[in-house]
Each structure stands twice: as C-alpha cells, then as structure tokens.
Design a protein around this motif. Structure first.
Motif, PDB file in Angstrom:
ATOM      1  N   UNK A   1     148.295  34.994 -21.849  1.00 27.44           N
ATOM      2  CA  UNK A   1     147.726  34.619 -20.432  1.00 27.44           C
ATOM      3  C   UNK A   1     146.138  34.683 -20.617  1.00 27.44           C
ATOM      4  N   UNK A   2     145.649  34.511 -19.420  1.00 28.99           N
ATOM      5  CA  UNK A   2     144.125  34.397 -19.380  1.00 28.99           C
ATOM      6  C   UNK A   2     143.461  35.692 -19.727  1.00 28.99           C
ATOM      7  N   UNK A   3     143.195  36.098 -21.052  1.00 32.10           N
ATOM      8  CA  UNK A   3     142.579  37.284 -21.354  1.00 32.10           C
ATOM      9  C   UNK A   3     141.708  37.344 -22.297  1.00 32.10           C
ATOM     10  N   UNK A   4     140.874  38.471 -22.591  1.00 39.44           N
ATOM     11  CA  UNK A   4     140.022  38.685 -23.373  1.00 39.44           C
ATOM     12  C   UNK A   4     138.536  37.843 -23.214  1.00 39.44           C
ATOM     13  N   UNK A   5     137.821  37.636 -24.385  1.00 43.26           N
ATOM     14  CA  UNK A   5     136.595  36.969 -24.105  1.00 43.26           C
ATOM     15  C   UNK A   5     136.395  36.184 -25.226  1.00 43.26           C
ATOM     16  N   UNK A   6     135.420  35.048 -24.903  1.00 43.58           N
ATOM     17  CA  UNK A   6     134.919  34.338 -26.216  1.00 43.58           C
ATOM     18  C   UNK A   6     133.420  34.351 -26.433  1.00 43.58           C
ATOM     19  N   UNK A   7     133.131  34.614 -27.561  1.00 42.19           N
ATOM     20  CA  UNK A   7     131.612  34.871 -27.788  1.00 42.19           C
ATOM     21  C   UNK A   7     130.936  33.250 -28.048  1.00 42.19           C
ATOM     22  N   UNK A   8     129.627  33.106 -27.555  1.00 48.35           N
ATOM     23  CA  UNK A   8     129.105  32.079 -27.257  1.00 48.35           C
ATOM     24  C   UNK A   8     127.891  31.948 -28.306  1.00 48.35           C
ATOM     25  N   UNK A   9     127.551  32.798 -29.456  1.00 47.83           N
ATOM     26  CA  UNK A   9     126.575  32.514 -30.173  1.00 47.83           C
ATOM     27  C   UNK A   9     126.900  31.441 -31.215  1.00 47.83           C
ATOM     28  N   UNK A  10     128.323  31.086 -31.316  1.00 47.69           N
ATOM     29  CA  UNK A  10     128.522  29.746 -32.370  1.00 47.69           C
ATOM     30  C   UNK A  10     128.449  28.441 -31.651  1.00 47.69           C
TER      31      UNK A  10
END
Length: 103
Positions: free
Chosen positions: A35-44
């Motif tokens: 499902x649509x869950x969690x987070x994605x890190x943006x530093x990369x």
C-alpha cells in the motif's frame, strides 16, 4: 474524463518530469508495504528532482529539502486529488513498458 484517460494523463505528467528516482522509490515502498506507506528520503535527489517533487506536492523545494523526506501516503493523496487514481494504479501503468522489456 474516464479513469483510463486520467491514468494516461498522470503517467504522462510523471514521465515528462525528472521524477524517475521518486517513482522507483515509491514502487519499492509500495511493493514492500502492499500500500502507499512509509517515507522516501530526499537527500539523494538531484536538485531538479527535488524541484519537480516540491511543485507536485504543493510546497517549496526549501521546505521539502529541510524535511529530508516525504510521505508516500501524502504523495498518493495528491495523486488522488488531481487524477482520482491510486498510487498503485499509477505505478503499474508507469512501469508497464519497463516490466515488459525486463520480464
């Protein structure tokens, strides 16, 4: 506008912007959680990706950069508000050609 044309419009939107890394990360998270869950890190993310993502999410690139991550469920909400489709449907259609090529 029917669901198929909204889906095609959404795929076109994401393919025309430098968001491939965002879409790949969303697919990994979606497959992991189902499902649509969690987070994605943006530093990369490259700056142009950060700009495109911030624009879609309705926030400044500075605010997004300071957070260092974004919520997959919030990302899906933005997709649903704009096109009325789920992240799962978008990812399936977005990567359809790649799956066909790589089996």
């Amino acid at each position: 506008m029917n669901n198929k044309s909204r889906l095609a419009e959404a795929v076109h939107y994401f393919k025309m912007r430098p968001l491939i890394h965002v879409m790949e990360a969303a697919r990994v998270k979606y497959e992991a959680y189902g499902k649509a869950g969690g987070t994605i890190m943006t530093e990369k993310l490259a700056y142009k990706e950060l700009l495109a993502l911030a624009e879609f999410m309705g926030m400044s690139e500075h605010a997004l950069d300071l957070k260092r991550k974004f919520s997959i469920s919030r990302f899906e909400r933005r997709i649903m508000e704009r096109w009325g489709i789920t992240l799962g449907d978008l990812l399936e259609e977005y990567f359809r050609g790649a799956q066909d090529e790589h089996g």
